[in-house]
Design a protein around this motif. Structure first.
Motif, mmCIF file in Angstrom:
data_model
loop_
_atom_site.group_PDB
_atom_site.id
_atom_site.type_symbol
_atom_site.label_atom_id
_atom_site.label_comp_id
_atom_site.label_asym_id
_atom_site.label_seq_id
_atom_site.Cartn_x
_atom_site.Cartn_y
_atom_site.Cartn_z
ATOM 1 N N ARG A 102 53.456 131.775 41.865
ATOM 2 C CA ARG A 102 53.999 131.552 42.766
ATOM 3 C C ARG A 102 53.194 129.987 42.389
ATOM 4 N NH1 ARG A 102 51.769 134.723 48.052
ATOM 5 N NH2 ARG A 102 53.537 133.750 49.245
ATOM 6 N N ASP B 237 43.596 120.783 56.392
ATOM 7 C CA ASP B 237 43.305 122.022 57.882
ATOM 8 C C ASP B 237 44.090 121.143 58.577
ATOM 9 O OD1 ASP B 237 41.450 122.870 59.256
ATOM 10 O OD2 ASP B 237 42.191 121.057 60.507
ATOM 11 N N GLY C 101 37.929 126.129 60.712
ATOM 12 C CA GLY C 101 38.297 125.451 59.413
ATOM 13 C C GLY C 101 38.850 126.479 58.232
ATOM 14 N N TYR C 102 38.045 126.262 57.708
ATOM 15 C CA TYR C 102 37.705 127.098 56.310
ATOM 16 C C TYR C 102 36.071 127.464 56.113
ATOM 17 C CZ TYR C 102 42.960 125.842 55.106
ATOM 18 O OH TYR C 102 44.020 125.107 55.232
#
Ligand SMILES: C[S@@+](CC[C@H](N)C(=O)[O-])C[C@H]1O[C@@H](n2cnc3c(N)ncnc32)[C@H](O)[C@@H]1O
Length: 193
Positions: free
Chosen positions: A4, A24, A69-70
């Motif tokens: 990908r 983000d 967020g992450y």
């Protein structure tokens, strides 16, 4: 995954992709007017496909968890009952977004009933953002679609539904058997409560 990423490289080489940002959502949306000022407001469309309201911590390593967020924490440590980021995204899209957007979500009535999420049928920027940033009072259209290729459909658990919510001009948003009115979801909520 490697395949990908290579495909993204091919699109870039073919001039079909101008940029790939990994950041983000809020920084991404805020940076578009800075990088593509000439295209604002009408020639940019953001498609947002956030983690589902339900079950997303099981599906994504980086869901809209409590830490925002992450998060670094393993998936099992997330407090999924904290929906803060869903509200933050809705607040940004309903009040501050400077270009058109389309959003897909799980078809949950609360998404369309909660004024902190997507109950409104029109964007509602404050006067300063209207005057200084040119934020528009665009209409918000909502549709239900059936997903034909999901894991739940393949496993015979019935086709899943999603809602699409968008500030595209109302005349361009179809209303037909594929893009249905959200009244069916809202009616089912009224009968069950
Ligand atoms: C429903 S998935 C999107 C799937 C994607 N449209 C696709 O077809 O592959 C939601 C995505 O949001 C990402 N995400 C979670 N928190 C985020 C954040 N704060 N900012 C940007 N993306 C985030 C997750 O990593 C996950 O990949």
């Amino acid at each position: 995954m490697a395949e990908r990423i290579r495909y993204v490289g091919q699109l870039y080489d073919a001039n079909r992709l101008v940029d790939v940002w990994c950041k983000d959502w809020k920084n991404t949306l805020a940076d578009v007017p800075e990088w593509y000022a000439d295209l604002i407001p009408d020639r940019v469309l953001a498609y947002l496909d956030p983690p589902y309201l339900e079950k997303s911590q099981k599906l994504y390593q980086t869901s809209f968890g409590a830490q925002g967020g992450y998060p670094d924490a393993p998936v099992s440590d997330l407090q999924w009952d904290d929906n803060l980021l869903h509200y933050r995204l809705a607040e940004y899209l309903n009040h501050r977004m400077q270009f058109r957007w389309i959003l897909s979500y799980d078809a949950k009535p609360e998404l369309l009933l909660d004024s902190g999420l997507y109950a409104a049928n029109r964007m509602d920027p404050n006067r300063i953002d209207r005057e200084l940033l040119g934020v528009k009072r665009w209409n918000i259209a909502k549709r239900v679609v059936t997903l034909r290729y999901t894991a739940s459909a393949r496993q015979g658990r019935g086709a899943a539904e999603e809602v699409l919510i968008t500030t595209l001009p109302p005349s361009t948003v179809p209303l037909n058997d594929d893009f249905r009115s959200v009244s069916s979801i809202l009616k089912s909520e009224a009968t069950s409560s």
